[in-house]
Scaffold this active site. Structure first.
Site, PDB file in Angstrom:
ATOM      1  N   TYR A  10       0.826  -1.232  -0.030  1.00 38.42           N
ATOM      2  CA  TYR A  10       0.090   0.100   0.123  1.00 38.42           C
ATOM      3  C   TYR A  10       0.865   1.256   0.119  1.00 38.42           C
ATOM      4  O   TYR A  10       0.588   2.313  -0.557  1.00 38.42           O
ATOM      5  CB  TYR A  10      -0.994   0.065   1.144  1.00 38.42           C
ATOM      6  CG  TYR A  10      -2.211   0.786   1.121  1.00 38.42           C
ATOM      7  CD1 TYR A  10      -3.127   0.633  -0.173  1.00 38.42           C
ATOM      8  CD2 TYR A  10      -2.607   1.853   2.082  1.00 38.42           C
ATOM      9  CE1 TYR A  10      -4.270   1.475  -0.285  1.00 38.42           C
ATOM     10  CE2 TYR A  10      -3.510   2.593   1.737  1.00 38.42           C
ATOM     11  CZ  TYR A  10      -4.515   2.416   0.808  1.00 38.42           C
ATOM     12  OH  TYR A  10      -5.377   3.369   0.560  1.00 38.42           O
ATOM     13  N   LYS A  44      -3.099   8.546   2.920  1.00 38.75           N
ATOM     14  CA  LYS A  44      -4.441   8.286   3.775  1.00 38.75           C
ATOM     15  C   LYS A  44      -4.081   8.661   5.140  1.00 38.75           C
ATOM     16  O   LYS A  44      -5.074   9.124   5.945  1.00 38.75           O
ATOM     17  CB  LYS A  44      -4.750   6.744   3.862  1.00 38.75           C
ATOM     18  CG  LYS A  44      -5.380   6.297   2.553  1.00 38.75           C
ATOM     19  CD  LYS A  44      -6.286   7.190   1.795  1.00 38.75           C
ATOM     20  CE  LYS A  44      -6.920   6.166   0.677  1.00 38.75           C
ATOM     21  NZ  LYS A  44      -8.101   7.133  -0.023  1.00 38.75           N
TER      22      LYS A  44
HETATM   23  P1  NAD Z   1     -12.569   3.327  -7.934  1.00 42.75           P
HETATM   24  O1  NAD Z   1     -11.630   3.049  -9.147  1.00 42.75           O
HETATM   25  O2  NAD Z   1     -14.040   2.952  -8.350  1.00 42.75           O
HETATM   26  O3  NAD Z   1     -12.701   4.876  -7.866  1.00 42.75           O
HETATM   27  C1  NAD Z   1     -11.405   5.649  -7.971  1.00 42.75           C
HETATM   28  C2  NAD Z   1     -11.915   7.040  -8.289  1.00 42.75           C
HETATM   29  O4  NAD Z   1     -10.908   8.049  -8.364  1.00 42.75           O
HETATM   30  C3  NAD Z   1     -12.287   6.779  -9.826  1.00 42.75           C
HETATM   31  O5  NAD Z   1     -13.587   7.299 -10.135  1.00 42.75           O
HETATM   32  C4  NAD Z   1     -11.558   7.775 -10.652  1.00 42.75           C
HETATM   33  O6  NAD Z   1     -11.852   8.380 -11.670  1.00 42.75           O
HETATM   34  C5  NAD Z   1     -11.050   8.684  -9.498  1.00 42.75           C
HETATM   35  N1  NAD Z   1      -9.785   9.516  -9.712  1.00 42.75           N
HETATM   36  C6  NAD Z   1      -8.484   9.239  -9.567  1.00 42.75           C
HETATM   37  N2  NAD Z   1      -7.761  10.291  -9.970  1.00 42.75           N
HETATM   38  C7  NAD Z   1      -8.619  11.279 -10.240  1.00 42.75           C
HETATM   39  C8  NAD Z   1      -8.380  12.795 -10.584  1.00 42.75           C
HETATM   40  N3  NAD Z   1      -7.100  13.109 -10.897  1.00 42.75           N
HETATM   41  N4  NAD Z   1      -9.475  13.606 -10.683  1.00 42.75           N
HETATM   42  C9  NAD Z   1     -10.641  13.047 -10.358  1.00 42.75           C
HETATM   43  N5  NAD Z   1     -10.858  11.680  -9.963  1.00 42.75           N
HETATM   44  C10 NAD Z   1     -10.033  11.218  -9.976  1.00 42.75           C
HETATM   45  O7  NAD Z   1     -12.278   2.659  -6.712  1.00 42.75           O
HETATM   46  P2  NAD Z   1     -12.629   2.642  -5.298  1.00 42.75           P
HETATM   47  O8  NAD Z   1     -11.993   1.519  -4.670  1.00 42.75           O
HETATM   48  O9  NAD Z   1     -14.054   2.729  -5.283  1.00 42.75           O
HETATM   49  O10 NAD Z   1     -11.890   4.071  -4.676  1.00 42.75           O
HETATM   50  C11 NAD Z   1     -12.845   5.324  -3.984  1.00 42.75           C
HETATM   51  C12 NAD Z   1     -12.114   5.753  -2.745  1.00 42.75           C
HETATM   52  O11 NAD Z   1     -12.056   4.641  -1.787  1.00 42.75           O
HETATM   53  C13 NAD Z   1     -10.563   5.981  -2.936  1.00 42.75           C
HETATM   54  O12 NAD Z   1     -10.201   7.064  -1.936  1.00 42.75           O
HETATM   55  C14 NAD Z   1      -9.747   4.685  -2.348  1.00 42.75           C
HETATM   56  O13 NAD Z   1      -8.532   4.801  -1.837  1.00 42.75           O
HETATM   57  C15 NAD Z   1     -10.801   4.449  -1.151  1.00 42.75           C
HETATM   58  N6  NAD Z   1     -10.738   3.021  -0.586  1.00 42.75           N
HETATM   59  C16 NAD Z   1     -10.707   1.886  -1.430  1.00 42.75           C
HETATM   60  C17 NAD Z   1     -10.654   0.654  -0.705  1.00 42.75           C
HETATM   61  C18 NAD Z   1     -10.497  -0.527  -1.782  1.00 42.75           C
HETATM   62  O14 NAD Z   1     -10.075  -1.464  -1.031  1.00 42.75           O
HETATM   63  N7  NAD Z   1     -11.040  -0.312  -2.977  1.00 42.75           N
HETATM   64  C19 NAD Z   1     -10.647   0.592   0.576  1.00 42.75           C
HETATM   65  C20 NAD Z   1     -10.674   1.818   1.420  1.00 42.75           C
HETATM   66  C21 NAD Z   1     -10.863   2.989   0.683  1.00 42.75           C
END
Ligand code: NAD
Length: 264
Positions: A156, A163
């Site tokens: 990570y 984060k």
């Molecule tokens: P996802 O890929 O569906 O969503 C990530 C989003 O970030 C996408 O819609 C992408 O377009 C957007 N993005 C990236 N760079 C960008 C930019 N420069 N401008 C605008 N948008 C941008 O994946 P997700 O897992 O749903 O991620 C959403 C959030 O949840 C993130 O912050 C991620 O770190 C967090 N998260 C994810 C997990 C996991 O296991 N997937 C766990 C905890 C937290």
């Protein structure tokens, strides 16, 4: 009582597809009567996101890349013009070069450190400030975070550092906006099978490890993350701010594997 989000309007950023955490949240909020505006990152994402947002009744669906502040400003200009005020914000976006979501944190490059921090951490501060200006009757905002902020999750790497900074900014923003009746919280989700999630190498191992070692012996679903977001964004949590709220099947409380899982 009526639906929990009846009469509330807000912005959800970060839908990429139907597996996105942002989409899971949108589905739950829309089901509770929220009126939602959406952003997508450029045309390629737009082709996927626009029909999804429309299927949830979305009428304001705008392009926004957080690297381009003019595109952020234009989103908030549109919201001000069409709605005048908003009640909630969901920031569910992050980015880091996947070449550095493998191997060691120590090998992070300066360029990717800066990029990851700007997109995954500072964008929330920039967006929160603009959203707060439109939350004239108070409001609630959340950002999505992950437990790699406080404990080391292999691969990570720089995202864990970003984060940690994001969770610290949640606390500072909560103090800045508290007097205006605006709440700011982090929702720390367990590992989910999403586009961003698959960018972390060994994501499957991390996913399966959490399944084996969390008290509930599984990973959370999109609906469960959506339900926790509903709590944080609705009138159910009006005295809660500055928190990092774990929605991770309890994984974060566990110090070690169950003894029967260790072969000696
Ligand atoms: P996802 O890929 O569906 O969503 C990530 C989003 O970030 C996408 O819609 C992408 O377009 C957007 N993005 C990236 N760079 C960008 C930019 N420069 N401008 C605008 N948008 C941008 O994946 P997700 O897992 O749903 O991620 C959403 C959030 O949840 C993130 O912050 C991620 O770190 C967090 N998260 C994810 C997990 C996991 O296991 N997937 C766990 C905890 C937290």
């Amino acid at each position: 009582p009526g639906p929990l989000m009846a009469g509330k309007r807000g912005l959800i950023m970060g839908v990429a597809n139907e597996r996105s955490i942002a989409y899971g949240i949108a589905r739950v909020l829309a089901g509770q009567g929220a009126e939602i505006a959406y952003t997508y990152q450029g045309d390629a994402f737009g082709r996927r996101v626009i029909p999804l947002a429309e299927s949830l009744g979305g009428k304001i669906i705008l392009p926004c890349d957080v690297v381009d502040l003019a595109s952020v400003d234009s989103v908030f200009d549109t919201l001000k013009e069409k709605w005048g005020k908003i009640d909630f914000l969901v920031h569910a976006l992050a980015f880091s070069d996947r070449n550095e979501l493998k191997g060691r944190y120590a090998d992070t490059t300066r360029d990717n450190f800066i990029n990851s921090m700007v997109i995954s951490c500072f964008s929330f501060t920039e967006i929160a400030k603009r959203a707060a200006a439109l939350m004239t009757d108070g409001g609630s905002m959340i950002t999505l975070t992950y437990g790699g902020s406080t404990r080391v999750v292999p691969r990570y790497n720089v995202m864990g550092v970003a984060k940690a900074a994001l969770e610290a900014s949640v606390r500072y923003l909560a103090v800045d906006f508290g007097p205006q009746g605006i709440r700011v919280n982090g929702l720390s989700a367990g590992p989910m099978r999403t586009l961003a999630g698959s960018g972390v190498s060994d994501a499957r191992v991390i996913f399966n490890y959490q399944k084996l070692h969390s008290p509930l012996r599984r990973t959370p679903t999109l609906d469960e993350v959506g339900g926790a977001a509903l709590y944080l964004l609705s009138g159910l949590s009006t005295a809660v701010t500055g928190e990092t709220h774990y929605v991770d099947s309890g994984y974060n409380i566990v110090a070690m594997p169950r003894p029967e899982m260790i072969n000696e």
